[in-house]
Scaffold this active site. Structure first.
Site, short mmCIF file in Angstrom:
data_model
loop_
_atom_site.label_atom_id
_atom_site.label_comp_id
_atom_site.label_asym_id
_atom_site.label_seq_id
_atom_site.Cartn_x
_atom_site.Cartn_y
_atom_site.Cartn_z
N LYS A 25 18.62 63.67 -34.22
CA LYS A 25 20.06 63.79 -34.81
C LYS A 25 20.92 64.05 -33.67
CE LYS A 25 18.91 65.52 -39.28
NZ LYS A 25 18.54 66.81 -40.15
N GLY A 43 11.72 64.02 -35.73
CA GLY A 43 12.48 64.70 -36.59
C GLY A 43 13.99 64.63 -36.29
N SER A 44 14.38 65.99 -36.57
CA SER A 44 15.75 66.18 -36.28
C SER A 44 16.06 66.16 -34.99
CB SER A 44 16.11 67.43 -36.99
OG SER A 44 15.92 67.38 -38.54
N THR A 45 15.48 66.19 -34.18
CA THR A 45 16.05 65.99 -32.75
C THR A 45 16.58 64.93 -32.35
OG1 THR A 45 13.90 65.25 -31.94
CG2 THR A 45 13.87 67.68 -31.66
#
Length: 569
Positions: A294, A290-292
């Site tokens: 990013k 997921g957004s980790t």
């Protein structure tokens, strides 16, 4: 004439008696020799039998053949970094039979069943009727079972002292320490690693003597390990999740200080250890993080020199890539600065950061940080990441915000450590490692300026972004949330999530990276969401709150950072 004949007759008689007497003496000598020889043979035979009986009497009962006749070999103790015992050998009794001495197999089975109700009757019957010299009936009895069987007084039944592994901490560090089989051989975790480093050869040669085996010290701190395990158990219950995991990693040395994955198992009674839901999710499971991810996309843009903290990205409208539409979960509908892209977790902004670097540059950066290759460490249970066979623009775009590439949580934490520790990628270890040793294996993968900027962004996100619930007063935590929709039947599900929070502390000079994951969490109470900021982040905050001082990090309340977001209206 007569007198002459008589004289001759006497001489002949005399000569005849001499001949007969000589024959008798010769025959008697041979008979005596035969008797002596016969007696010697008999004495030799009986002596050999007696010697064999004495030899057998000095041997273990199982030396007559049958199953593994070698005494179970010793193993070294496993201790944590402070010397607390995690695994050790203890003596236990095992039940055996000598079928040749068994008179009534049915009676033996009937009496044994009163003490061992779970004994396999048919299998045991075949063993007792086999006529073998030795067979195992039950390994590793309890002292009570041994005493009760002894009182039965069954001929042909006996006990043999063996060694088995005992884990004082139970399930607390199960996935790290691992376990052994019934013959005391390592089959998982660090137990297996120790065997592979030469212990198995020592055991096979009979040189694994307990007195000569030094304890194996791990990098694990059992106190912190207990905290992590406890918080995961509470989190699973609080958020009604199917699984959870966490790791505490020394960002400077790569030492794993604590790591747990639930559901787990008790290595003292590992009857369910092979169930698929009990795998070590932190190193043996691969997930879209997921957004980790990013964190790495933003670091890539900064490290390339094509972007800086003043860069702006138009996130005013969804982004179209072929038949795919990229939208923000909580879009601002405007141009965002790079820090805003990070703290608002903008998919559109992250996609444009990746597009700025390009497909080849994107893949090269992730590979440089070790996110696309199988991680190297002592733990045997390590999975290989997955990525598209051929990277196209759509793959680069979706991977920029955490979809389309899967990696293990542990190596995600290892990659994040490079963002915090000065830009050095250090392979993780479960054994003690000094700073000098870490520097020898470290690989410089980022510019120091990139690290400074990422520290700022991590702290900013904890103060003003999605990581606010990870704040722990005095310890200056920074981090990034990650809420990934799970793939169900080939499609992303809107109600099944794999959440994570990736953090470091203290942010002025990060010493530790902490990552928590929680699989399919539900809202804590009606009307509340179930995104990572609402579950993975509080779990992480609790771990840091309880363990920071034990890790040697002193709280400071005088100079909390005053990071401010750079905004463009």
């Amino acid at each position: 004439m007569i007198s002459l004949w008589r004289r001759r007759g006497k001489r002949a008689e005399s000569e005849g008696s001499i001949v007969v007497e000589g024959a008798r003496k010769a025959t008697g000598g041979r008979q005596k020799n035969r008797v002596v020889l016969t007696m010697a043979v008999f004495f030799g035979i009986y002596g050999a039998i007696a010697g064999r009986l004495i030899y057998l009497g000095l041997q273990d009962p199982e030396s007559g053949g049958g199953p593994e006749s070698r005494v179970t070999a010793s193993r070294p103790d496993i201790v944590d970094r402070n010397g607390e015992v995690l695994a050790t050998d203890i003596k236990t009794a095992s039940l055996f039979a000598e079928p040749r001495r068994i008179v009534d197999a049915d009676e033996v089975i009937e009496k044994l069943s009163t003490v061992l109700p779970d004994i396999d009757v048919e299998q045991t019957y075949h063993k007792l009727k086999s006529g073998a010299g030795f067979v195992w009936l039950k390994r590793q009895l309890t002292p009570r079972q041994q005493a009760e069987i002894f009182q039965l007084g069954l001929p042909g039944i006996g006990f043999r002292t063996e060694k088995r592994r005992f884990y004082p901490a139970g399930a607390t560090a199960a996935h790290i320490v691992g376990l052994t089989n019934i013959d005391n051989k390592g089959i998982a975790g660090l137990e297996k690693y120790i065997d592979d480093q030469g212990l198995a050869d020592l055991q096979a040669s009979g040189l694994a003597v307990a007195e000569d085996l030094k304890p194996v010290k791990l990098s694990i701190d059992l106190r912190v390990q207990h905290i992590v395990h406890d918080e995961l158990a509470q989190g699973m219950e609080r958020y009604h999740a199917i699984a959870a995991g966490a790791v505490v990693l020394n960002a400077k040395t790569g030492e794993v200080v604590a790591m747990a994955s639930l559901p787990d198992y008790d290595p003292n009674n590992p009857y369910n250890a092979h169930e698929k839901d009990r795998l070590n999710r932190m190193s043996a499971g691969v997930y879209e993080m997921g957004s980790t991810i990013k964190s790495f996309t933003t670091a890539m843009a900064l490290d390339s020199g094509l972007a800086n903290l003043e860069s702006r990205f138009d996130a005013s409208r969804p982004l179209r890539i072929g038949r795919f539409t990229i939208k923000d979960f909580h879009g601002k509908g405007r141009v965002l600065t790079l820090p805003e892209v990070f703290i608002y977790s903008s998919n559109i902004g992250s996609a444009k950061e990746a597009d700025m670097v390009g497909i080849e540059g994107h893949r090269e950066f992730l590979k440089r940080l070790g996110l696309l290759d199988r991680m190297k460490t002592e733990l045997p249970e390590v999975a290989s990441p997955t990525e598209p066979k051929e990277w196209k623009k759509v793959h680069s775009i979706t991977i920029s915000f955490g979809h389309g590439m899967s990696t293990t949580p542990l190596q995600t934490a290892v990659g994040a450590a490079a963002l915090m520790n000065g830009g050095k990628l250090i392979e993780p270890t479960f054994l003690p490692r000094t700073q000098a040793e870490a520097d020898m294996v470290a690989e410089q993968v980022l510019k120091p300026s990139t690290v400074d900027q990422m520290r700022y962004l991590y702290r900013l996100n904890a103060e003003k972004g999605s990581g606010r619930r990870a704040e722990v007063p005095g310890f200056r935590v920074g981090g990034k949330t990650g809420t990934a929709e799970k793939v169900v039947n080939g499609r992303y599900s809107s109600d099944k999530r794999f959440n994570a929070f990736l953090a470091a502390f203290p942010m002025d000079d990060p010493q530790y990276v902490v990552l928590t994951i929680i699989d399919e969490p539900k809202p804590e109470k009606p009307g509340v969401g179930a995104t990572a900021g609402l579950n993975a982040a509080p779990m992480l905050a609790n771990i840091i709150r309880r363990s920071a001082v034990l890790l040697g990090v002193k709280p400071e309340f005088g100079h909390e950072s005053g990071a401010t977001v750079v905004s463009y209206q």
